[in-house]
Scaffold this motif. Sequence first.
Motif, PDB file in Angstrom:
ATOM      1  N   ARG A 145       0.672  -1.055  -0.034  1.00 27.80           N
ATOM      2  CA  ARG A 145       0.367   0.096  -0.151  1.00 27.80           C
ATOM      3  C   ARG A 145       1.247   1.285  -0.366  1.00 27.80           C
ATOM      4  N   ASP A 146       2.009   1.460   0.659  1.00 26.09           N
ATOM      5  CA  ASP A 146       2.752   2.927   0.494  1.00 26.09           C
ATOM      6  C   ASP A 146       3.374   2.637  -0.880  1.00 26.09           C
ATOM      7  N   VAL A 185       0.123  -6.535 -10.652  1.00 30.36           N
ATOM      8  CA  VAL A 185      -0.233  -5.305 -11.235  1.00 30.36           C
ATOM      9  C   VAL A 185      -1.371  -5.093 -11.952  1.00 30.36           C
ATOM     10  N   ALA A 186      -2.436  -6.612 -12.011  1.00 28.20           N
ATOM     11  CA  ALA A 186      -3.996  -6.588 -12.568  1.00 28.20           C
ATOM     12  C   ALA A 186      -4.419  -5.342 -11.315  1.00 28.20           C
ATOM     13  N   SER A 187      -4.455  -5.522 -10.021  1.00 26.17           N
ATOM     14  CA  SER A 187      -5.060  -4.518  -8.867  1.00 26.17           C
ATOM     15  C   SER A 187      -4.446  -3.907  -8.527  1.00 26.17           C
ATOM     16  N   ARG A 191      -7.473  -0.395  -8.453  1.00 27.23           N
ATOM     17  CA  ARG A 191      -7.152   0.324  -7.582  1.00 27.23           C
ATOM     18  C   ARG A 191      -6.731   2.271  -7.730  1.00 27.23           C
ATOM     19  N   ASP A 192      -5.528   2.159  -8.093  1.00 24.44           N
ATOM     20  CA  ASP A 192      -4.262   2.824  -8.157  1.00 24.44           C
ATOM     21  C   ASP A 192      -5.070   4.214  -8.663  1.00 24.44           C
ATOM     22  N   THR A 193      -4.632   5.828  -8.501  1.00 24.50           N
ATOM     23  CA  THR A 193      -5.143   5.882  -8.978  1.00 24.50           C
ATOM     24  C   THR A 193      -3.624   7.248  -9.339  1.00 24.50           C
ATOM     25  N   ASP A 194      -2.684   7.014  -9.100  1.00 25.73           N
ATOM     26  CA  ASP A 194      -1.239   8.081  -8.670  1.00 25.73           C
ATOM     27  C   ASP A 194      -0.672   7.547 -10.577  1.00 25.73           C
ATOM     28  N   ALA A 195      -0.631   8.697 -10.613  1.00 30.65           N
ATOM     29  CA  ALA A 195       0.034   8.664 -12.333  1.00 30.65           C
ATOM     30  C   ALA A 195       1.101   7.742 -12.866  1.00 30.65           C
ATOM     31  N   VAL A 198       1.405   4.132 -11.561  1.00 27.04           N
ATOM     32  CA  VAL A 198       0.129   3.450 -12.524  1.00 27.04           C
ATOM     33  C   VAL A 198       1.041   2.860 -14.507  1.00 27.04           C
ATOM     34  N   THR A 199       1.696   4.508 -13.697  1.00 20.07           N
ATOM     35  CA  THR A 199       2.595   3.899 -15.440  1.00 20.07           C
ATOM     36  C   THR A 199       3.599   3.331 -15.841  1.00 20.07           C
ATOM     37  N   VAL A 200       3.972   3.004 -14.668  1.00 21.06           N
ATOM     38  CA  VAL A 200       5.085   1.842 -14.281  1.00 21.06           C
ATOM     39  C   VAL A 200       5.179   0.463 -14.468  1.00 21.06           C
ATOM     40  N   ASN A 201       3.540   0.664 -13.382  1.00 22.88           N
ATOM     41  CA  ASN A 201       2.840  -0.605 -13.973  1.00 22.88           C
ATOM     42  C   ASN A 201       2.307  -1.123 -15.141  1.00 22.88           C
TER      43      ASN A 201
END
Length: 776
Positions: A145-146, A185-187, A191-195, A198-201
Amino acid sequence: MSGDSWQYVLAGVVAAVAAYRVLSHMLEQSAYELEFCRQAQRRRQRRNGQGSSGGTAATIRAESLGKLALHADYRLRRAATDVLYDSAAGGRVARLAVTAAVQGSDVERRRAVTLLQALAQSAGRQRRLARAGAIEALVTCVGARDKELVLRAASALAEFVGHEDGAAAARFRQRAAAAGILSVVASVLERDTDAVVVTVNANIARVYAQRTQFHGEMVRRGYLAALLRVARRAGADVELQRVVMESMVRLCTYLGGADTGTMQLEKLLQGGAADVVAACVRRDDQGVASWGIGLLHEFVSRGVGTLMLARRAGLVRALCRRLSTAKYAYTNQLVLRSLLCLGSASRVAMAEIAEPPNLRRILAVFAIEDADAHHWGIALVARAAAHVHTHVWILGSPLPRALRDMATRLPQSMRATLLPEIANIISRMCHSAALAPAHAAHDELAETCRLLMASDIENAHLAAIMAIINAAATSRAFVRLVVTDRVRVQLLDMLVDFSHDVTQSYAAKGLAALLPCALVSPDTLVFSGTVPFLQGVCTRYADALDMDSDGSLAGNENRAVNIGRTNAVASVLLSVMPIFLATETRDRGHALAAVRTDDAYVALFSFQTCLLAHMALCLKYVLKVNVPRSDSNTHAMRQTVNAFIIAYYADDSEDPHGRAAAADWRVLKQGGRIRHAARMASTGNDSWPRDEWPSADSVESDNDNTLLSETLKSARVRCVFLVLQTVLGVLGDSLEPALVVQHPAVARQALQLLRIICSALPALRGTVMRVLGCID
């Protein structure tokens, strides 16, 4: 300034230069000594088989290495950093970092992942880190979560799965997939909103999407829906949108054409994929637009959401603007095929494709050497050519020359598909009378039409003949360029080829269209086309009559339809024969014309007799009249008609029609023959011999309207009913008063059958009256 001052300044400069050189020499020597120590340590390790943490720490203290790693000199700093990395990557430090990344506190995990990230980003140390278990630890940290921990772990893991060594990268990807990176990565994408996270994943997801062995698992884990959500949230982030769209397109190609794949695409449409596709196609970024076109192609090529996408305002225009005349324009094929699917699904979209600004961009594709783009462009232009205003642009484009080249160079696998499309384009352009002068100026189109006539594709023949028919009505100059002696011979050969009924019909119409243009003479058309055709029809009728049993000729739907098509061709040819026969009689006189046209009359009278026999069999089948099967001989067709009429009037032996049929039967059994039109005469009114008159038990006719209406409910009977109407129409065409001479036996039997039809089948009375008006 005095001379002493200049001396002091000069002395200061010399001293500074000397000090700089001394310090540089000292630092360079320190670097050389450090490099020498490092190489000596490696030699000792290879000689003694010790670990990487052996003698280096004993030779140079860790504190000194730390200070050197922060030194101002780049070479010294790099050498110290390499020593530190080498000592940490494969030894106890790496194992401690992996353990801390999995089991430590938040601060320890963050520090451990930072160390692993630094080591993973240094070249040549990923294999030793993988042996220490760094991949599995990083996968665990990606699911945390961090935010900082996730970002650093994902960045480090990207170095493994995207390694420059292909074999090593494949092993790393497999280990990460076994550790559960795909589900993690799918999760994160969901769920994540940090750009940044999200870009790295998303980059990790793209790496796996580029390998087909992971597609199935990624689709099952819901990557398509997750990537679609990211694409909708991407906004102005061009790099993220490019990565996400590429992954979606690669996963959609895995879906194939199965029902499950269609369901997945429909779910994407419900999630707003149409908006994403339309937005990407309009983007200025070439990468985003290209992958958007790819995703659009995946939808429309499978027929999923085609109508919804076709209704998007401005989408067609945006696709046309993406067409390029560059040498390596790899998206042209996708754009043209997508436009073809959209235009086929919506008339509005096709009308927008046919607009001059969009059509010009499509036609410009034919100026480049791209065979695949030309193929899809031909299919698209063939449909856009239905709009008349497009013909001017087509004639002024490189397309006519491209059509000729494609007609000669197409591979065998594409000829059956594209040659008919090429012919359709020419046929539609020849339909415009306003462009008649422009047609005559394009020798390429005439040459292409001749090539299509000589091809081995039937549909190409049909469209080329239709082009000739259209040009005969609009541009006779162009049709003279097309029709050569070879083309005329080809049309005549098609006319007498009974293995292709549709081609026969087109050839007959094409020859009839050439007659007013003086490109085929009436003599050639009658004696080389009509007479052989009618003789072939009579042979087919005779064979069918010999095979007939209990109304199979009339009751067999396929055979009835085939004969109906043949009759339609005969109707076209018969429209020419009366003019020819009347002209011959006028120009040569009755006697010479009778001798010259003897073969034509014989073929015509034989064909009329076949039509009457076909009518008799159809009536026998519809009215359920039991007719004894007669022996086949020279006059089998007339005997068939007589047998039906006699059986129909079996209850009324005094009926004049029955008596006339009986008399004709008797004459035929005695071997009477009638050939030349000048020797035609009535067969008399002798009565049917009593010993040969059928008994009432052999007749099953019932003229009750209720029973007949019940009979007509059968699909086969309705089919025969339509064929009977067709035969009546052709019979009327063959009995035109312009024929000058009508066979009395044909006229008499026609009247006898028409009387039965008018009485028993009221629905055909209108057609019967037309035929009666043709009998002299």
